[in-house]
Structure formats: C-alpha cells, structure tokens
Design a protein around this motif. Structure first.
Motif, PDB file in Angstrom:
ATOM      1  N   LEU A 127      49.801  40.847  44.914  1.00 37.70           N
ATOM      2  CA  LEU A 127      48.298  40.710  44.812  1.00 37.70           C
ATOM      3  C   LEU A 127      47.547  41.860  45.263  1.00 37.70           C
ATOM      4  N   MET A 128      48.043  42.308  46.221  1.00 34.17           N
ATOM      5  CA  MET A 128      47.381  43.554  46.876  1.00 34.17           C
ATOM      6  C   MET A 128      48.301  44.556  46.737  1.00 34.17           C
ATOM      7  N   THR A 129      47.864  45.949  46.683  1.00 34.11           N
ATOM      8  CA  THR A 129      48.773  47.019  46.576  1.00 34.11           C
ATOM      9  C   THR A 129      48.117  48.032  47.264  1.00 34.11           C
ATOM     10  N   ALA A 130      48.836  48.831  48.471  1.00 36.43           N
ATOM     11  CA  ALA A 130      48.124  49.766  48.988  1.00 36.43           C
ATOM     12  C   ALA A 130      46.783  49.477  49.798  1.00 36.43           C
ATOM     13  N   GLY A 131      46.756  48.227  50.406  1.00 39.35           N
ATOM     14  CA  GLY A 131      45.717  47.624  50.930  1.00 39.35           C
ATOM     15  C   GLY A 131      44.449  47.267  50.073  1.00 39.35           C
ATOM     16  N   THR A 132      44.591  47.090  48.823  1.00 39.78           N
ATOM     17  CA  THR A 132      43.297  46.785  47.893  1.00 39.78           C
ATOM     18  C   THR A 132      43.918  45.716  47.011  1.00 39.78           C
ATOM     19  N   TRP A 133      43.149  44.828  46.514  1.00 39.78           N
ATOM     20  CA  TRP A 133      43.376  43.898  45.535  1.00 39.78           C
ATOM     21  C   TRP A 133      43.681  44.390  44.094  1.00 39.78           C
ATOM     22  N   ASP A 134      44.536  44.020  43.503  1.00 41.76           N
ATOM     23  CA  ASP A 134      44.930  44.615  42.487  1.00 41.76           C
ATOM     24  C   ASP A 134      44.221  43.751  41.287  1.00 41.76           C
ATOM     25  N   LEU A 135      43.098  44.086  40.783  1.00 36.77           N
ATOM     26  CA  LEU A 135      42.224  43.389  40.093  1.00 36.77           C
ATOM     27  C   LEU A 135      42.735  42.913  38.676  1.00 36.77           C
ATOM     28  N   ASN A 136      43.841  43.821  38.052  1.00 32.93           N
ATOM     29  CA  ASN A 136      44.624  43.257  36.740  1.00 32.93           C
ATOM     30  C   ASN A 136      45.394  42.120  37.022  1.00 32.93           C
ATOM     31  N   VAL A 137      45.944  42.201  38.142  1.00 34.74           N
ATOM     32  CA  VAL A 137      46.717  40.836  38.306  1.00 34.74           C
ATOM     33  C   VAL A 137      46.078  39.755  39.009  1.00 34.74           C
ATOM     34  N   CYS A 138      45.103  40.128  39.856  1.00 32.35           N
ATOM     35  CA  CYS A 138      44.243  38.833  40.363  1.00 32.35           C
ATOM     36  C   CYS A 138      43.264  38.385  39.515  1.00 32.35           C
ATOM     37  N   LYS A 139      42.935  38.838  38.422  1.00 32.94           N
ATOM     38  CA  LYS A 139      42.026  38.018  37.446  1.00 32.94           C
ATOM     39  C   LYS A 139      42.805  37.017  36.981  1.00 32.94           C
ATOM     40  N   HIS A 140      44.339  36.934  37.080  1.00 33.29           N
ATOM     41  CA  HIS A 140      45.104  35.613  36.528  1.00 33.29           C
ATOM     42  C   HIS A 140      45.087  34.834  37.454  1.00 33.29           C
ATOM     43  N   PHE A 141      44.598  34.853  38.934  1.00 34.72           N
ATOM     44  CA  PHE A 141      44.661  33.994  39.881  1.00 34.72           C
ATOM     45  C   PHE A 141      43.442  33.688  40.589  1.00 34.72           C
ATOM     46  N   PRO A 142      42.380  33.337  39.818  1.00 28.95           N
ATOM     47  CA  PRO A 142      41.004  33.216  40.514  1.00 28.95           C
ATOM     48  C   PRO A 142      40.972  32.231  41.811  1.00 28.95           C
ATOM     49  N   GLU A 143      41.620  31.108  41.466  1.00 26.97           N
ATOM     50  CA  GLU A 143      41.514  30.108  42.767  1.00 26.97           C
ATOM     51  C   GLU A 143      42.859  30.411  43.844  1.00 26.97           C
ATOM     52  N   THR A 144      43.682  31.063  43.450  1.00 27.36           N
ATOM     53  CA  THR A 144      44.655  31.527  44.431  1.00 27.36           C
ATOM     54  C   THR A 144      44.015  32.736  45.220  1.00 27.36           C
ATOM     55  N   VAL A 145      43.217  33.782  44.906  1.00 26.29           N
ATOM     56  CA  VAL A 145      42.475  34.641  45.294  1.00 26.29           C
ATOM     57  C   VAL A 145      41.424  34.126  46.261  1.00 26.29           C
ATOM     58  N   ARG A 146      40.699  33.137  45.891  1.00 27.28           N
ATOM     59  CA  ARG A 146      39.485  32.412  46.361  1.00 27.28           C
ATOM     60  C   ARG A 146      40.239  31.636  47.851  1.00 27.28           C
ATOM     61  N   ILE A 147      41.173  30.964  47.644  1.00 30.64           N
ATOM     62  CA  ILE A 147      41.914  30.450  48.860  1.00 30.64           C
ATOM     63  C   ILE A 147      42.110  31.371  49.753  1.00 30.64           C
ATOM     64  N   LEU A 148      42.895  32.418  49.499  1.00 28.49           N
ATOM     65  CA  LEU A 148      43.255  33.663  50.386  1.00 28.49           C
ATOM     66  C   LEU A 148      41.933  34.386  50.832  1.00 28.49           C
ATOM     67  N   THR A 149      41.124  34.567  50.271  1.00 28.38           N
ATOM     68  CA  THR A 149      39.856  35.157  50.912  1.00 28.38           C
ATOM     69  C   THR A 149      39.167  34.286  51.674  1.00 28.38           C
ATOM     70  N   GLU A 150      39.192  33.093  51.372  1.00 29.23           N
ATOM     71  CA  GLU A 150      38.483  32.178  52.441  1.00 29.23           C
ATOM     72  C   GLU A 150      39.106  31.593  53.561  1.00 29.23           C
ATOM     73  N   GLN A 151      40.569  31.234  53.178  1.00 25.64           N
ATOM     74  CA  GLN A 151      41.303  30.564  54.283  1.00 25.64           C
ATOM     75  C   GLN A 151      42.421  31.313  54.967  1.00 25.64           C
ATOM     76  N   CYS A 152      42.546  32.374  54.345  1.00 22.91           N
ATOM     77  CA  CYS A 152      43.823  33.322  54.891  1.00 22.91           C
ATOM     78  C   CYS A 152      43.374  34.660  55.091  1.00 22.91           C
ATOM     79  N   THR A 153      42.384  34.666  55.950  1.00 23.13           N
ATOM     80  CA  THR A 153      41.522  36.046  56.259  1.00 23.13           C
ATOM     81  C   THR A 153      42.432  36.916  57.062  1.00 23.13           C
TER      82      THR A 153
END
Length: 221
Positions: free
Chosen positions: A95-121
C-alpha cells in the motif's frame, strides 16, 4: 544461507557489548529499550484493536482485489527480501512504496486506507520515513522463509491475519522459542530484530494473507 556463521557473529557481538542477545543481530541496535522481549501483547497496542474491529472490511476489499486478478508482486522486488524464500511462493500488495501511498493500489482499498490513516498513525509515520512496511503479504501452502532478523530493535512488527486458512501452522517462529500461529482476524506482535522465520504448512487450506505493519517500539524516544 550461513546461519551458523551469523549466530557466531551474534555471540561475539554480545561479548563485545554490541548486542544484548545473540539472536538479536540488528544493524541499528538501541540499548535500554524496555520491555526487551520477543513477543508483545496485541491488546496493549491500540492499533491492533482497531484492525481487529475492522477485519471484515479489510478482508472484503482484499478479496475483491484478488478476485479481480489485479497485480501481485514477488516479495523482495522492492525490499530486497527475495533471498529469504527457502521454498514456496511469497507475494505482496504494497500500500506504501518508498514512503508514499501507492495511489493506483490504494484506490482499491478505501476503507483499509482510512483505518490505517486514522487508527494506525504510528505505523504509517514509520513507513513514511522509510523505516517500515504497510503491505499485504500472501504466502502459499508449503512456503517457508529462511531465518532472518529485521534491521532495528527500535520498531515492532504486527502481522494482522486478513485471511488465514485452516491448518495455518506453524506461523511465526522465533529461533529458540515456541511458534505463534496466525489467526483469522487477529494480530500477532513481535520484535523482528530477533532471529525468526515464517512458515505455512503444505496442508493448509489455501493461501495465508497478512497485513504487515511496523511501528515504533513503545519506549523508543
């Protein structure tokens, strides 16, 4: 591939005061981190509770990704871990590559990314500065990794069981310790600077899919 030689280096390093345990031969070793132990209790890590509460959401998004036959990469093409595979197949969806979100991958995981950014800082922050991974790891039945250790004891590792098949033993084994099996919808937390390996029994009922996260050791400054 030279485990005995590596263990001998560990023994010499302990005698020289470089490390405190011969199984913990990390390149970056921080003295005085407590608790200094191999396994850690997931219930003491708020991030783990958040992931376990969201298990069905994460599993649904990952299932749709796999069903859509979207890209799976060999582990190691990014991180250099290719040589860790003793036998079997080890794939990933980072989901992250070289320190940044891979947007081409993350678009398939909107809820997962939301949980990670909100709860797994903690984990996202460490990955953002290049110190850890945020990636799905997929292991086929019969796969075993060689004993290895992470680069630093300043972080801990979480394996979140997104889709764990029946017969998913032995799981994670820390050398000279008992293995911890992966459990569907639950987290396993350990210090990966200790020598360890992962293995999925050849009789397991399907692939084992984990969400791999690294996060700062709780007593790291």
């Amino acid at each position: 591939g030279r485990l005995a030689a590596a263990q001998e280096v560990g023994r010499k390093g302990v005698k020289a005061g470089v490390w405190e345990d011969e199984r913990q031969r990390c390149v970056h070793f921080v003295k005085g981190l407590f608790p200094r132990q191999t396994w850690h209790e997931p219930t003491a890590v708020p991030m783990c509770s958040a992931l376990e509460r969201a298990a069905s959401l994460v599993k649904r998004e990952l299932g749709a990704y796999v069903a859509g036959k979207l890209p799976l990469s060999d582990v190691g093409l990014r991180s250099g871990e290719t040589l860790l595979v003793d036998r079997g197949t080890w794939k990933e969806v980072p989901l992250m590559t070289a320190g940044t979100w891979d947007l081409n991958v993350c678009k398939h995981f909107p809820e997962t990314v939301r949980i990670l950014t909100e709860q797994c800082t903690n984990a996202v922050g460490l990955a953002s500065c290049g110190g850890g991974e945020v990636a799905f790891r997929i292991m086929s039945p019969g796969t075993k990794l060689k004993p290895h250790s992470g680069p630093t004891n300043a972080r801990l590792t979480c394996h979140f069981g997104v889709s764990v098949p029946l017969g998913a033993e032995p799981g994670v084994t820390l050398v000279d310790d008992q293995p911890r099996p992966w459990v569907d919808g639950r987290c396993v937390v350990f210090d990966d600077s200790y020598e360890h390996y992962e293995e999925l029994d050849e009789m397991a009922d399907g692939d084992c899919i984990l969400l791999l996260l690294h996060f700062w050791h709780p007593s790291f400054p």
